[in-house]
Every structure is written in structure tokens, then in C-alpha cells.
Design a protein around this motif. Structure first.
Motif, PDB file in Angstrom:
ATOM      1  N   GLY A   1       0.819  -1.205   0.000  1.00 30.90           N
ATOM      2  CA  GLY A   1       0.000   0.000   0.000  1.00 30.90           C
ATOM      3  C   GLY A   1       0.855   1.256   0.000  1.00 30.90           C
ATOM      4  O   GLY A   1       1.617   1.496   0.938  1.00 30.90           O
ATOM      5  N   LEU A   2       0.736   2.047  -1.070  1.00 29.72           N
ATOM      6  CA  LEU A   2       1.479   3.298  -1.185  1.00 29.72           C
ATOM      7  C   LEU A   2       0.618   4.331  -1.895  1.00 29.72           C
ATOM      8  O   LEU A   2      -0.024   4.014  -2.901  1.00 29.72           O
ATOM      9  N   PRO A   3       0.610   5.568  -1.424  1.00 32.01           N
ATOM     10  CA  PRO A   3      -0.071   6.615  -2.177  1.00 32.01           C
ATOM     11  C   PRO A   3       0.719   6.951  -3.434  1.00 32.01           C
ATOM     12  O   PRO A   3       1.930   6.680  -3.516  1.00 32.01           O
ATOM     13  N   ALA A   4       0.047   7.535  -4.407  1.00 35.88           N
ATOM     14  CA  ALA A   4       0.698   7.841  -5.684  1.00 35.88           C
ATOM     15  C   ALA A   4       1.918   8.742  -5.514  1.00 35.88           C
ATOM     16  O   ALA A   4       2.877   8.651  -6.283  1.00 35.88           O
ATOM     17  N   THR A   5       1.898   9.592  -4.499  1.00 38.33           N
ATOM     18  CA  THR A   5       3.008  10.520  -4.284  1.00 38.33           C
ATOM     19  C   THR A   5       4.311   9.814  -3.921  1.00 38.33           C
ATOM     20  O   THR A   5       5.385  10.404  -4.045  1.00 38.33           O
ATOM     21  N   ASP A   6       4.242   8.548  -3.465  1.00 34.30           N
ATOM     22  CA  ASP A   6       5.449   7.819  -3.058  1.00 34.30           C
ATOM     23  C   ASP A   6       5.921   6.801  -4.094  1.00 34.30           C
ATOM     24  O   ASP A   6       6.912   6.094  -3.872  1.00 34.30           O
ATOM     25  N   LEU A   7       5.248   6.710  -5.208  1.00 32.59           N
ATOM     26  CA  LEU A   7       5.539   5.642  -6.163  1.00 32.59           C
ATOM     27  C   LEU A   7       6.903   5.782  -6.818  1.00 32.59           C
ATOM     28  O   LEU A   7       7.644   4.802  -6.954  1.00 32.59           O
ATOM     29  N   TYR A   8       7.245   6.961  -7.256  1.00 33.10           N
ATOM     30  CA  TYR A   8       8.491   7.157  -8.008  1.00 33.10           C
ATOM     31  C   TYR A   8       9.700   6.746  -7.176  1.00 33.10           C
ATOM     32  O   TYR A   8      10.529   5.947  -7.619  1.00 33.10           O
ATOM     33  N   THR A   9       9.806   7.287  -5.960  1.00 33.09           N
ATOM     34  CA  THR A   9      10.981   6.988  -5.139  1.00 33.09           C
ATOM     35  C   THR A   9      10.994   5.531  -4.693  1.00 33.09           C
ATOM     36  O   THR A   9      12.058   4.913  -4.612  1.00 33.09           O
ATOM     37  N   SER A  10       9.821   4.959  -4.431  1.00 36.10           N
ATOM     38  CA  SER A  10       9.756   3.555  -4.000  1.00 36.10           C
ATOM     39  C   SER A  10      10.209   2.624  -5.117  1.00 36.10           C
ATOM     40  O   SER A  10      10.917   1.641  -4.878  1.00 36.10           O
ATOM     41  N   LEU A  11       9.810   2.929  -6.342  1.00 40.36           N
ATOM     42  CA  LEU A  11      10.229   2.110  -7.482  1.00 40.36           C
ATOM     43  C   LEU A  11      11.713   2.327  -7.783  1.00 40.36           C
ATOM     44  O   LEU A  11      12.457   1.382  -8.059  1.00 40.36           O
TER      45      LEU A  11
END
Length: 353
Positions: free
Chosen positions: A202-212
Motif C-alpha cells: 500500500g502506497l499513495p501515488a506521491t510515493d511511487l516514483y521513489t519507491s520504485l
């Protein structure tokens, strides 16, 4: 001399008192008039970046129209990029009055909108416009409205069908998800990923770039517009598009703030709410989907399309099982999931373009 002077002084004093009293009353009246004409600021919070089409093509024109039609009596200040409230807390922040207007993905709060999330089940919609229409119809007809009684909803909207976005890892069957850490945007999508052997994160869209980028996740499950708006397409090169789920969203207003407005300003809000705005938002999402898909094709990404997974032998079994499991889980909350599912199917048919 004294006899003449004293009455004159008394008269002057009386006139002075009367004059001051009249002046104060006038001032009070003027202040009241000015106070009633003061601009009401409405703080609008959402999590999309300021460059996203939803912000520039939907929210900003909407705010401008509110200001123009209210003759400047209402002014909407927009706070993008979750600067005023986090992506998963915006609805509650709106209900509490921390913000005046908020936009949120209902699926970001697991279990909070179980009836609404039925509309996200596989096979019910194939475009953002269709699901936006479905959601607004079901809300207007009172099918899902009980879930929003603590705010004043302005309009429902939805993104297009979800997709899997990965790096060098094509996903053609459920088995391809085994062992992968995939961001899930909602409970329904998470259940499907888990049933296939993947790990939903579970991740909000705002955290997707750095998480990937950091390898926290192996792939992203998100609609195309979000993949482009949040720059996910810069990192990935493999995409599987299919109506596995869609994301319901809404724009809502603090109930007390709305009720505090005079009737003429309520009408301005009402005239810019409902089905027309749902249609505008849905069309914007669909346009963005098409744009980002075209960009991915142009840069040579691997594109996999599964248009009807409920009739695809590889996906049919797992999807039908997860649909029924979700409906059963809602039924366990003593909610009539089967009736809502049937109403969603009817709205799907009437909203199909």
C-alpha cells in the motif's frame, strides 16, 4: 449670562451625544454590509502534482468558474501535491474542516467506502468516463450516498482501468506476479495481486516514483494517467493494460462550510457540481490515458493488452473468485452488496459510451 450659557451648553451636549450615537449606528451598519460582502476563501486539497491535467484542466477552470459566477464572493485556493493534507487523509480532513474541499481516492482508506468500491470490481467499466458516470449515477440515486453523509459531495469521478507497470518483467498471466512486490491502489486490486502470489504494497501515488527507484517495490499497479502524471513511465518499460480494477475518486466539501453559505452562493456551488463535472473529469482521465499510452509505445516499451480478463482463461478463475470474496466481505458488514453490485451493473450498461 450664566442662565443663557447653561441651556446652550446642555443643548450642544445633547446634540453631540445624538450625533455620536447616529455615527456609531451608521458605522455598525456599514461594517455589517462590508462583512456580508467579504470573500469566502475555500481551501481545496488534492494530491496530484500541479502539472497534472486534472489540476490544470479540471480543478483550476472549476475554481475560476466558481469565483466568476459568485462575482468574487467565493475564491477557491488550490493546494496540490498533498501539501495541505496527505493523500489518504484528505476525506477525513474535509469532514473535520481542516480543509474546505478535498479530492481523494476512496480505495486509499481500506474498508471506509465498501459499497463504493464494488464499482471498481473487474468487468464493470472500461474507461474513466464510464466509471465516473456510474459513480455519479449511484450517488444521485442514493445507492452509495450513505457512505458520504459526513461531508457534502460535489462530484464523483474515476480514473481509467488499472495497469501493471514494471521494469523488464512482462505480466501476461497471474503466475507472472508470483514473488513480486506490487503497489496496490485499493483493497480489491491488492486481493487480486495476493491471490496470484504477489505481495501487495500500500502506497499513495506521491510515493511511487521513489519507491520504485529505490527497489522498495518491483512494479506498480496504477491507471495510465497516474503513471504519467507521477513520472512512473520514466522508470518502467513494460506495461500490462487490462480492466482488472478501476479507481473511484471524489471531490467533496466540508458540510458545515457549505451550510454556512447564503443560498445564492450555495447555488453557485450546486450549479458546478454533479454529473457535468463527473463527465468533465472522466473525459480528462481518458485523454491522459491515451496520451501516456502513446508516449510509452513511441519509446519502444513492451505493451501487453488484455481487454476482457473475465473471459480470458488465464485470469477468469482468479477474478471471479476475488469478486465473490469481496462481495461476501461486504455482506459480512451487514450491507447489501448483491443489490449494489446489480445496480452497478445497470449503471455500467447505461453509462457505456
Amino acid at each position: 449670562m450664566k442662565k443663557t450659557l447653561l441651556p446652550s451648553m446642555a443643548l450642544a451636549a445633547l446634540i453631540g451625544v445624538t450625533g455620536c450615537s447616529k455615527s456609531n449606528n451608521t458605522a455598525t451598519g456599514d461594517n455589517a454590509a462590508v462583512g456580508s460582502e467579504e470573500t469566502t476563501i475555500l481551501r481545496f486539497s488534492h494530491f496530484w502534482p500541479a502539472t497534472a491535467a486534472l489540476h490544470t484542466d479540471v480543478f483550476e477552470p472549476w475554481a475560476k468558474k466558481i469565483e466568476e459566477e459568485s462575482k468574487g464572493m467565493l475564491k477557491v485556493e488550490i493546494y496540490p501535491s498533498a501539501t495541505l493534507s496527505t493523500a489518504d487523509s484528505t476525506y477525513d480532513s474535509t469532514a473535520k474542516g481542516t480543509v474546505d474541499i478535498g479530492a481523494q481516492v476512496q480505495g486509499y482508506v481500506s474498508g471506509r467506502f465498501p459499497l463504493t468500491e464494488i464499482t471498481q470490481l473487474p468487468g464493470l467499466s472500461s474507461s474513466a468516463g464510464q466509471l465516473s458516470c456510474m459513480l455519479q449515477t449511484l450517488y444521485d440515486d442514493g445507492v452509495i450516498s450513505s457512505e458520504y453523509e459526513d461531508t457534502h459531495p460535489l462530484f464523483m469521478m474515476a480514473s481509467g482501468p488499472g495497469a501493471f507497470h514494471t521494469i523488464d518483467k512482462p505480466i501476461r498471466t497471474p503466475e507472472d506476479l508470483k514473488g513480486m512486490r506490487i503497489r496496490r491502489p485499493s483493497e480489491i486490486a491488492g486481493n487480486i495481486i495476493e491471490a496470484a502470489g504477489g505481495t501487495p504494497v500500500g502506497l499513495p501515488a506521491t510515493d511511487l516514483y521513489t519507491s520504485l527507484q529505490r527497489g522498495v517495490i518491483d512494479g506498480v499497479s496504477t491507471p495510465w494517467d497516474a503513471a504519467g502524471s507521477f513520472r512512473i513511465t520514466e522508470l518502467v518499460n513494460t506495461h500490462t493494460t487490462m480492466p482488472l480494477y478501476s479507481s473511484a475518486l471524489l471531490v467533496t466539501m466540508n458540510k458545515d462550510k457549505y451550510e454556512s453559505l447564503p443560498d445564492d452562493l450555495k447555488k453557485v456551488i450546486d450549479d458546478n457540481s454533479g454529473a457535468q463535472m463527473a463527465s468533465t473529469a472522466g473525459a480528462t482521465f481518458d485523454s491522459e490515458d491515451a496520451k501516456f499510452i502513446a508516449e510509452a509505445k513511441a519509446k519502444g516499451d513492451t505493451m501487453i493488452n488484455i481487454s476482457d480478463p473475465l473471459n480470458d482463461p488465464a485470469w477468469q478463475g482468479i477474478l471471479e473468485t476475488e469478486i465473490q470474496k469481496y462481495l461476501n466481505s461486504v455482506e459480512a458488514m451487514e450491507l447489501d452488496s448483491q443489490t449494489v453490485y446489480q445496480k452497478a451493473k445497470e449503471a455500467s450498461a447505461s453509462c457505456k459510451s
